[in-house]
Design an enzyme around this catalytic site. Sequence first.
Site, short mmCIF file in Angstrom:
data_model
loop_
_atom_site.label_atom_id
_atom_site.label_comp_id
_atom_site.label_asym_id
_atom_site.label_seq_id
_atom_site.Cartn_x
_atom_site.Cartn_y
_atom_site.Cartn_z
N GLY A 52 -6.34 1.85 -0.19
CA GLY A 52 -6.02 1.53 1.21
C GLY A 52 -5.98 0.03 1.34
O GLY A 52 -6.97 -0.64 1.01
N ALA A 53 -4.87 -0.51 1.79
CA ALA A 53 -4.67 -1.95 1.74
C ALA A 53 -5.85 -2.76 2.27
O ALA A 53 -6.40 -3.62 1.57
CB ALA A 53 -3.37 -2.31 2.48
N ASP A 240 1.46 -1.22 3.37
CA ASP A 240 0.84 -2.04 2.32
C ASP A 240 1.38 -3.45 2.31
O ASP A 240 0.72 -4.37 1.87
CB ASP A 240 1.06 -1.37 0.96
CG ASP A 240 0.23 -0.10 0.87
OD1 ASP A 240 0.70 0.96 1.34
OD2 ASP A 240 -0.92 -0.18 0.37
N LYS A 251 3.06 4.18 1.23
CA LYS A 251 2.98 5.26 0.26
C LYS A 251 4.32 5.95 0.06
O LYS A 251 5.03 6.21 1.03
CB LYS A 251 1.94 6.28 0.74
CG LYS A 251 1.62 7.40 -0.22
CD LYS A 251 1.31 6.93 -1.64
CE LYS A 251 0.23 5.88 -1.62
NZ LYS A 251 0.12 5.13 -2.87
C1 LIG Z 1 -4.54 1.37 5.87
S1 LIG Z 1 -4.19 1.94 4.25
C2 LIG Z 1 -2.60 1.36 4.01
C3 LIG Z 1 -1.84 2.12 2.92
O1 LIG Z 1 -2.49 2.09 1.62
C4 LIG Z 1 -2.30 3.37 0.97
O2 LIG Z 1 -1.92 3.28 -0.38
P1 LIG Z 1 -3.01 3.64 -1.57
O3 LIG Z 1 -3.67 4.93 -1.19
O4 LIG Z 1 -2.17 3.73 -2.83
O5 LIG Z 1 -3.94 2.45 -1.60
C5 LIG Z 1 -1.19 4.01 1.78
O6 LIG Z 1 0.08 3.49 1.42
C6 LIG Z 1 -1.61 3.58 3.18
O7 LIG Z 1 -0.65 3.84 4.15
#
Ligand SMILES: CSC[C@H]1O[C@H](OP(=O)(O)O)[C@H](O)[C@@H]1O
Length: 348
Positions: A52-53, A240, A251
């Site tokens: 999560g960013a 992100d 995602k």
């Molecule tokens: C607020 S989380 C933003 C964003 O990050 C996630 O990716 P990941 O699970 O690979 O870190 C996802 O794209 C969320 O929307």
Amino acid sequence: MTVGLNVPRSVQWTGQSIILLDQTKLPLEVYYKELKTVTEVWNSIVALEVRGAPAIGITAAFGLVLAAQAAKAEEIEEFFQSFNTAKSYLASSRPTAVNLFWALNRVTAAMQGALSVGEAIALAEAEAIAIQQEDEEVCRAIGEHALTLFNDGDAVLTICNAGSIATARYGTALAPFYVAKEKGLNIKVYASETRPVLQGARLTAWELQQAEVDVTLITDNMAASTIASKSITAIIVGADRIVANGDTANKVGTFGLAILAKHFEIPFYVAAPLSTFDVSLQTGADIVIEERSAEEVTHMQGVRTAPEGIAVYNPAFDVTPHHLITGIITEKGIIRGDFEVEIKHLFL
Ligand SMILES: CSC[C@H]1O[C@H](OP(=O)(O)O)[C@H](O)[C@@H]1O
């Protein structure tokens, strides 16, 4: 009652270590692990134990504090050499979420001018704590702004997990659902499972259920028929990296939902803090998209589901062009229309 607060924090700082909610264990186990070294932090980010960013940025910020504490250099120059090596190492963990780099640079900037190693370490720790505290306030504000876009009884679709555990608290795309619950409003959330890592099934479904928010899980390929049959009124997603013209990396699967939103003539919203914007890049074509291991696609919970040796393409993100985005919700409010102009004003 502040709903959502019964969802645990994903990152907690002890002063000399990070207590991390290991998101790879959810929803079957709420397991915390203690990170004491930069290497452990790097491994946790790469393995999506923290993801999560914003949560990645917060964790990396505390990872830098661990590096500063471990530098054990007498001279400030030697200290910063060691510190900058650790910063580059943490920056190599995942390429797409700009929050990682934003947090690393912000902690580094806070230490400039330190006259002693001890002062530098103290400044780094104070900034990392500030980043985490600010993110909680920012996400709450995003939730308040986002809620103005929804009505009691709406059915809203989301993807992946842009929730409380992906941030300091509340989340971004999920924040309005927590705020709505606090205000006695019922928004029905449809969570897309989000292959291959299942952040929707494992994390969003779990998080919202913990907070007693009305959530229904669907598989990714059910999105179109769900929008049609369940009268979905809007789609809201996290981000992100959002670049100068509003193109947004999120995602993988997000771009497809934006196309569906256009087809069904429902609004498509991106929710993200200013720390997720990267105005140094002009268009989505400039964003580096992380590609992850084939095993994430060919295996489920360690069980092989695809033939040996099959070719695999596993981008962790895709880019939604700004013309498919109805509005971008930040802690400063909702921007629409000419994103390039609106984003420029955000960073004046
Ligand atoms: C607020 S989380 C933003 C964003 O990050 C996630 O990716 P990941 O699970 O690979 O870190 C996802 O794209 C969320 O929307």
